[in-house]
Design a protein around this motif. Structure first.
Motif, mmCIF file in Angstrom:
data_model
loop_
_atom_site.group_PDB
_atom_site.id
_atom_site.type_symbol
_atom_site.label_atom_id
_atom_site.label_comp_id
_atom_site.label_asym_id
_atom_site.label_seq_id
_atom_site.Cartn_x
_atom_site.Cartn_y
_atom_site.Cartn_z
ATOM 1 N N LEU A 112 0.636 -1.101 -0.159
ATOM 2 C CA LEU A 112 -0.175 -0.333 -0.378
ATOM 3 C C LEU A 112 0.793 1.183 0.429
ATOM 4 C CD1 LEU A 112 -3.083 -1.214 2.653
ATOM 5 C CD2 LEU A 112 -3.228 -0.716 -0.128
ATOM 6 N N ALA A 113 1.806 1.416 1.188
ATOM 7 C CA ALA A 113 3.061 2.271 0.466
ATOM 8 C C ALA A 113 3.080 2.566 -0.982
ATOM 9 C CB ALA A 113 4.002 2.266 1.810
ATOM 10 N N SER A 114 3.651 1.434 -1.566
ATOM 11 C CA SER A 114 4.173 1.924 -2.630
ATOM 12 C C SER A 114 3.371 2.298 -3.717
ATOM 13 C CB SER A 114 4.588 0.373 -3.142
ATOM 14 O OG SER A 114 4.905 0.699 -4.648
ATOM 15 N N GLU A 115 1.829 1.932 -3.617
ATOM 16 C CA GLU A 115 0.461 2.264 -4.651
ATOM 17 C C GLU A 115 0.933 4.314 -3.864
ATOM 18 O OE1 GLU A 115 -3.169 0.145 -4.253
ATOM 19 O OE2 GLU A 115 -1.260 -1.622 -4.235
ATOM 20 N N VAL A 116 0.594 4.402 -2.622
ATOM 21 C CA VAL A 116 0.216 6.196 -1.692
ATOM 22 C C VAL A 116 1.576 6.235 -2.889
ATOM 23 C CG1 VAL A 116 0.828 7.226 -0.556
ATOM 24 C CG2 VAL A 116 -0.430 5.321 0.053
ATOM 25 N N TYR A 117 2.672 6.200 -2.670
ATOM 26 C CA TYR A 117 3.971 6.936 -3.295
ATOM 27 C C TYR A 117 3.339 6.759 -5.132
ATOM 28 C CZ TYR A 117 8.514 8.836 -4.698
ATOM 29 O OH TYR A 117 9.802 9.078 -5.406
ATOM 30 N N GLU A 118 3.576 5.739 -5.172
ATOM 31 C CA GLU A 118 3.294 5.896 -6.731
ATOM 32 C C GLU A 118 2.129 7.054 -7.068
ATOM 33 O OE1 GLU A 118 5.052 4.286 -9.167
ATOM 34 O OE2 GLU A 118 6.072 4.458 -8.030
ATOM 35 N N ALA A 119 1.175 7.329 -6.774
ATOM 36 C CA ALA A 119 -0.162 8.050 -6.875
ATOM 37 C C ALA A 119 0.119 9.320 -6.434
ATOM 38 C CB ALA A 119 -0.554 7.225 -5.836
ATOM 39 N N GLU A 120 1.132 9.687 -6.089
ATOM 40 C CA GLU A 120 1.403 10.868 -5.060
ATOM 41 C C GLU A 120 2.277 11.707 -6.118
ATOM 42 O OE1 GLU A 120 2.853 14.439 -1.695
ATOM 43 O OE2 GLU A 120 2.582 11.836 -1.306
ATOM 44 N N ALA A 121 3.712 11.008 -6.835
ATOM 45 C CA ALA A 121 4.554 10.716 -8.135
ATOM 46 C C ALA A 121 3.606 11.210 -9.300
ATOM 47 C CB ALA A 121 5.179 9.453 -8.370
ATOM 48 N N ARG A 122 2.443 10.545 -9.436
ATOM 49 C CA ARG A 122 2.264 10.977 -10.673
ATOM 50 C C ARG A 122 1.253 12.629 -10.591
ATOM 51 N NH1 ARG A 122 0.288 5.499 -10.092
ATOM 52 N NH2 ARG A 122 -2.174 5.974 -8.775
ATOM 53 N N THR A 123 0.932 12.788 -9.798
ATOM 54 C CA THR A 123 -0.423 14.205 -9.438
ATOM 55 C C THR A 123 1.732 15.286 -9.403
ATOM 56 O OG1 THR A 123 -1.200 13.429 -7.683
ATOM 57 C CG2 THR A 123 -0.509 15.548 -7.657
ATOM 58 N N VAL A 124 2.244 14.803 -9.033
ATOM 59 C CA VAL A 124 4.003 15.577 -9.086
ATOM 60 C C VAL A 124 3.915 15.746 -10.421
ATOM 61 C CG1 VAL A 124 5.427 16.386 -8.467
ATOM 62 C CG2 VAL A 124 4.299 15.569 -6.962
ATOM 63 N N LEU A 125 3.565 14.909 -11.689
ATOM 64 C CA LEU A 125 4.788 14.884 -12.508
ATOM 65 C C LEU A 125 3.191 14.796 -13.556
ATOM 66 C CD1 LEU A 125 6.032 10.768 -12.199
ATOM 67 C CD2 LEU A 125 7.201 13.026 -13.190
ATOM 68 N N ALA A 126 2.583 15.210 -12.903
ATOM 69 C CA ALA A 126 0.882 15.970 -14.165
ATOM 70 C C ALA A 126 1.258 17.255 -14.901
ATOM 71 C CB ALA A 126 0.179 16.183 -13.600
ATOM 72 N N ASP A 127 1.980 18.398 -13.716
ATOM 73 C CA ASP A 127 2.598 19.653 -14.406
ATOM 74 C C ASP A 127 3.791 19.206 -15.046
ATOM 75 O OD1 ASP A 127 0.698 20.913 -12.982
ATOM 76 O OD2 ASP A 127 1.824 21.099 -11.229
ATOM 77 N N LEU A 128 4.567 18.684 -15.229
ATOM 78 C CA LEU A 128 5.615 18.043 -16.173
ATOM 79 C C LEU A 128 5.222 17.460 -17.167
ATOM 80 C CD1 LEU A 128 8.524 18.589 -16.628
ATOM 81 C CD2 LEU A 128 8.703 16.548 -15.508
ATOM 82 N N ASP A 129 3.742 16.521 -17.340
ATOM 83 C CA ASP A 129 3.794 16.403 -18.138
ATOM 84 C C ASP A 129 2.457 17.095 -18.986
ATOM 85 O OD1 ASP A 129 3.046 14.123 -20.322
ATOM 86 O OD2 ASP A 129 0.681 13.610 -19.126
ATOM 87 N N ALA A 130 1.602 18.141 -19.013
ATOM 88 C CA ALA A 130 1.324 19.350 -18.976
ATOM 89 C C ALA A 130 2.233 19.977 -20.046
ATOM 90 C CB ALA A 130 0.436 20.248 -18.464
ATOM 91 N N SER A 131 3.605 19.993 -20.058
ATOM 92 C CA SER A 131 4.845 21.307 -20.165
ATOM 93 C C SER A 131 5.092 20.540 -21.419
ATOM 94 C CB SER A 131 5.649 21.511 -19.202
ATOM 95 O OG SER A 131 5.504 21.920 -17.775
ATOM 96 N N PHE A 132 5.205 18.851 -21.240
ATOM 97 C CA PHE A 132 5.272 18.268 -22.385
ATOM 98 C C PHE A 132 4.668 17.863 -23.389
ATOM 99 C CE2 PHE A 132 9.376 16.425 -20.223
ATOM 100 C CZ PHE A 132 9.620 15.872 -20.847
ATOM 101 N N ARG A 133 2.952 18.392 -23.311
ATOM 102 C CA ARG A 133 1.964 18.174 -24.376
ATOM 103 C C ARG A 133 2.141 19.212 -24.609
ATOM 104 N NH1 ARG A 133 -2.481 17.448 -21.115
ATOM 105 N NH2 ARG A 133 -1.606 16.705 -19.520
ATOM 106 N N GLU A 134 2.341 20.415 -24.603
ATOM 107 C CA GLU A 134 2.303 21.815 -25.236
ATOM 108 C C GLU A 134 3.372 21.928 -25.907
ATOM 109 O OE1 GLU A 134 2.449 24.864 -22.241
ATOM 110 O OE2 GLU A 134 0.167 24.349 -21.258
#
Length: 137
Positions: free
Chosen positions: A40-62
């Motif tokens: 579960l701790a691994s899932e939590v970390y991955e979920a938060e990492a996805r959240t943090v990476l979302a802004d960077l992903d938006a920059s890549f899409r642009e």
């Protein structure tokens, strides 16, 4: 982690030190519960990492749509590396799996129903829920 203050024996000056209760805290869980907590701790970390990476992903899409300069994308990558990724790493350093799971439930990174009832009863969710509510303000 608990902060304690005691007087130094040699000069009676207050000394502050931290006591890491990670091992003691996890001893309240049996072997199979600790395995579930790790997962579960691994899932939590991955979920938060996805959240943090979302802004960077938006920059890549642009950038791919040619709506962002390459130099701006590089600046975003650098900022992500210097700030967001380091903050995420530092946030999880030293936290035991039970604390990560409690924090993950309180902040909505994993649903409460995903945590077995026996484990949920042993987690101190109220402290984390209050912290999550303070973060929303």
């Amino acid at each position: 982690m608990e902060i304690m203050r005691r007087a130094a024996p040699c000069c009676n000056v207050p000394v502050t030190f931290t006591l890491d209760l990670t091992c003691e805290r996890l001893m309240g869980f049996n072997r199979s519960e600790r395995a579930i907590l790790r997962e579960l701790a691994s899932e939590v970390y991955e979920a938060e990492a996805r959240t943090v990476l979302a802004d960077l992903d938006a920059s890549f899409r642009e950038w791919r749509k040619k709506q962002r300069l390459s130099s701006d994308l590089l600046a975003d990558i650098h900022a992500f590396h210097q700030r967001d990724s380091r903050d995420l790493w530092a946030r999880y350093q030293g936290l035991d799996d039970a604390t990560v799971v409690a924090r993950g439930v309180a902040f909505g990174f994993i649903p409460k129903k995903k945590v077995p009832r026996e484990i949920l009863q042993k987690l101190n969710l109220e402290v984390w829920k209050r912290m999550g509510q303070e973060g929303d303000e």
